[in-house]
Design a protein around this motif. Structure first.
Motif, PDB file in Angstrom:
ATOM      1  N   MET A 194       0.791  -1.253   0.346  1.00 36.29           N
ATOM      2  CA  MET A 194      -0.357  -0.259   0.006  1.00 36.29           C
ATOM      3  C   MET A 194       0.827   1.343   0.018  1.00 36.29           C
ATOM      4  O   MET A 194       1.716   1.384   0.454  1.00 36.29           O
ATOM      5  CB  MET A 194      -0.319   0.293   1.456  1.00 36.29           C
ATOM      6  N   LYS A 195       0.639   1.583  -1.067  1.00 34.78           N
ATOM      7  CA  LYS A 195       1.294   3.136  -1.682  1.00 34.78           C
ATOM      8  C   LYS A 195       0.523   4.087  -0.185  1.00 34.78           C
ATOM      9  O   LYS A 195      -0.660   5.110  -0.832  1.00 34.78           O
ATOM     10  CB  LYS A 195       1.698   3.843  -2.159  1.00 34.78           C
ATOM     11  N   LYS A 196       1.149   4.867   0.799  1.00 39.20           N
ATOM     12  CA  LYS A 196       0.978   5.997   1.155  1.00 39.20           C
ATOM     13  C   LYS A 196       1.580   7.802   1.069  1.00 39.20           C
ATOM     14  O   LYS A 196       2.653   7.379   0.927  1.00 39.20           O
ATOM     15  CB  LYS A 196       0.912   5.630   2.800  1.00 39.20           C
ATOM     16  N   VAL A 197       0.300   8.126   0.794  1.00 44.92           N
ATOM     17  CA  VAL A 197       0.413   9.911   0.704  1.00 44.92           C
ATOM     18  C   VAL A 197       0.584  10.472   1.979  1.00 44.92           C
ATOM     19  O   VAL A 197      -0.283  10.614   2.644  1.00 44.92           O
ATOM     20  CB  VAL A 197      -0.022  10.432  -0.926  1.00 44.92           C
ATOM     21  N   ILE A 198       1.432  11.136   2.189  1.00 47.24           N
ATOM     22  CA  ILE A 198       0.817  12.631   2.950  1.00 47.24           C
ATOM     23  C   ILE A 198       1.022  14.114   2.867  1.00 47.24           C
ATOM     24  O   ILE A 198       1.982  13.938   1.587  1.00 47.24           O
ATOM     25  CB  ILE A 198       1.374  12.975   4.605  1.00 47.24           C
ATOM     26  N   THR A 199      -0.129  14.904   3.291  1.00 45.31           N
ATOM     27  CA  THR A 199       0.155  16.503   2.730  1.00 45.31           C
ATOM     28  C   THR A 199      -0.065  16.614   3.838  1.00 45.31           C
ATOM     29  O   THR A 199      -1.078  16.746   4.456  1.00 45.31           O
ATOM     30  CB  THR A 199      -0.673  17.016   1.336  1.00 45.31           C
ATOM     31  N   TYR A 200      -0.289  18.577   3.644  1.00 44.42           N
ATOM     32  CA  TYR A 200      -0.345  19.354   4.613  1.00 44.42           C
ATOM     33  C   TYR A 200      -0.812  20.629   4.299  1.00 44.42           C
ATOM     34  O   TYR A 200      -0.468  21.320   3.189  1.00 44.42           O
ATOM     35  CB  TYR A 200       1.061  19.788   5.715  1.00 44.42           C
ATOM     36  N   GLY A 201      -1.389  21.526   5.632  1.00 47.10           N
ATOM     37  CA  GLY A 201      -2.162  22.899   5.126  1.00 47.10           C
ATOM     38  C   GLY A 201      -2.738  22.838   6.042  1.00 47.10           C
ATOM     39  O   GLY A 201      -2.751  22.514   7.115  1.00 47.10           O
ATOM     40  N   THR A 202      -3.233  24.807   5.883  1.00 45.20           N
ATOM     41  CA  THR A 202      -4.591  25.620   7.148  1.00 45.20           C
ATOM     42  C   THR A 202      -5.744  25.387   6.527  1.00 45.20           C
ATOM     43  O   THR A 202      -6.146  25.031   6.989  1.00 45.20           O
ATOM     44  CB  THR A 202      -3.883  26.979   6.897  1.00 45.20           C
ATOM     45  N   TYR A 203      -5.637  25.243   4.914  1.00 52.38           N
ATOM     46  CA  TYR A 203      -6.982  24.796   4.782  1.00 52.38           C
ATOM     47  C   TYR A 203      -8.533  25.937   5.109  1.00 52.38           C
ATOM     48  O   TYR A 203      -9.305  26.217   5.584  1.00 52.38           O
ATOM     49  CB  TYR A 203      -7.462  23.434   5.188  1.00 52.38           C
TER      50      TYR A 203
END
Length: 445
Positions: free
Chosen positions: A1-10
């Protein structure tokens, strides 16, 4: 399983955020979204978020694109999260191109194209704003106008000073288009007023601005008579206007968290508060009594803040011990007695002492180092030193942006009672100032 992470204030979640999350989701099988906390945003100097962290988390959750949502609280957390969750791909918007290349050591970094024509910044610019007119053009007004540029929804629309030459110089220096030639002209150009004039004009300007239907943000000392403070708050309530006092320490993150920590009983029952605020001025400066007024006027509000916040306004008595020259108090020590506690404070413009804050309790004490009124750090200390803990918080720029943000929020939300510095606390400060000026329980050294 390929895991992705991202960040933001949104903040003000919009189509661009959704598209970015959708693109990140397409890179793998499992998407983790990091949402920054309010405190972390403050630490990074972001004073313009409109939604709090829980609202922003709910907006991300509502997309259905995130398999997990984590809260980003501090610098360096991205590396820890990548390692903790076994991340294969770190994804972020292309406006950060190259900035996160250092993460290639831990996973693959992908910069995603952003949706053109929409951003949180644009949306914030389209929201209602607070148009502030400034009365007074001294040093604090200069710092104020610089700090407003870091706060969303605040526009300095005009400036007024009875000395028109000084007002023109101020407007030219800071690029303000409208230099009001009269107070009425200032009112015509704003919905709110920041009063940074000499202290002895505060009551007159506050009353005038409130009567004209303007929200008021007034520098310290607010007024020096209890009845005047009551009258102004009564007028603000009648007119349904915001009246706030620009005592910056009350609005800074460190002091706010100190307050909540101590109210939770972390050092037990608070028995004593001791605080100091002294500023050595040249004699020719402080002898201009009408302008500076002495140490109680200059620094009294800062030292009274922790006393009235932690002990309340119902003190039993107060004694002042003052060293004066030509009727100007160079140094004053106040001792206040409460039913189950005592507080003391030192202020000076011609005497220097350690400017710290110590709050003593039945289980331990808090030490806030000098200058405590603009601290980003304090310690909670116990008999067992192994239990001691240090707390660090952001204090960005001059510290004024925190109070400006709260004022703007109060105006835009029509919240007429600022809980960080209550009406009763401000009135109590004016009462204490009045007692001193009338010579009640004042003992000369």
């Amino acid at each position: 399983m390929k895991k992705v992470i991202t960040y933001g204030t949104y903040d003000l979640f919009h189509e661009g955020h959704y598209n970015l999350l959708k693109r990140a989701r397409a890179l793998g099988d499992y998407l983790i979204v990091g949402v920054t906390t309010d405190n972390f945003d403050l630490e990074r100097g972001k004073m313009n978020t409109c939604n709090n962290v829980m609202e922003r988390i709910e907006a991300v959750k509502a997309t259905g694109l995130a398999d997990m949502i984590v809260i980003e609280e501090y610098r360096g957390q991205k590396i820890e999260d990548i390692q903790k969750y076994g991340i294969d791909i770190f994804a972020i918007g292309s406006d950060w191109e190259g900035y996160f290349d250092y993460l290639n050591e831990f996973c693959k970094v992908v910069y995603l194209p952003r949706t053109e024509g929409i951003s949180s910044t644009q949306l914030r610019e389209q929201r209602p704003s607070v148009k502030i007119g400034i009365i007074g053009t001294g040093g604090i007004a200069k710092r104020f106008i610089t700090e407003t540029r870091h706060v969303n929804s605040v526009i300095v629309s005009s400036v007024y000073n009875p000395n028109i030459d000084e007002a023109n110089r101020f407007c030219a220096e800071f690029g303000i288009d409208r230099c009001a030639k009269s107070i009425d002209e200032l009112y015509d150009a704003c919905d709110s007023v920041y009063i940074a004039s000499p202290y002895f004009t505060h009551y007159e300007y506050c009353h005038s601005a409130l009567s004209a239907g303007k929200n008021v943000f007034c520098e310290t000392p607010f007024v020096l008579k209890e009845e005047e403070a009551k009258q102004l708050f009564c007028l603000a309530e009648k007119k349904e206007l915001v009246l706030m006092i620009a005592l910056k320490t009350a609005y800074c993150p460190a002091f706010g968290h100190l307050y909540t920590l101590l109210k939770s009983g972390i050092i037990g029952e608070i028995v004593e508060i001791n605080t100091s605020s002294t500023t050595l001025l040249e004699e020719e400066v402080y002898m201009d009594g009408r302008r500076y007024g002495g140490s109680m006027i200059e620094n009294g509000c800062f030292t009274l803040l922790p006393v009235v916040k932690f002990f309340g306004t119902d003190f039993l008595n107060i004694n002042f011990y003052s060293k004066a020259k030509n009727s100007i108090d160079l140094f004053t020590k106040g001792v206040m007695r409460y039913e189950h506690a005592v507080a003391s404070f030192q202020v000076g413009i011609g005497v220097k002492t350690e400017g710290n804050l110590i709050i003593s309790g039945t289980k331990g004490y808090v030490y806030v180092p000098a200058p405590w009124w603009k601290t980003d750090y304090f310690e909670v200390r116990y008999e067992d030193q192994n239990l001691n803990k240090k707390y660090f918080y952001p204090y960005i720029g001059e510290g004024l942006r925190y109070e400006i943000k709260d004022f703007a929020s109060a105006v835009l939300s029509h919240d007429f009672s600022a809980f960080k510095l209550t009406k009763n606390e401000v009135i109590a400060m004016a009462k204490i100032q009045e007692m001193y000026s009338q010579g009640k329980n004042v003992f000369q050294l």
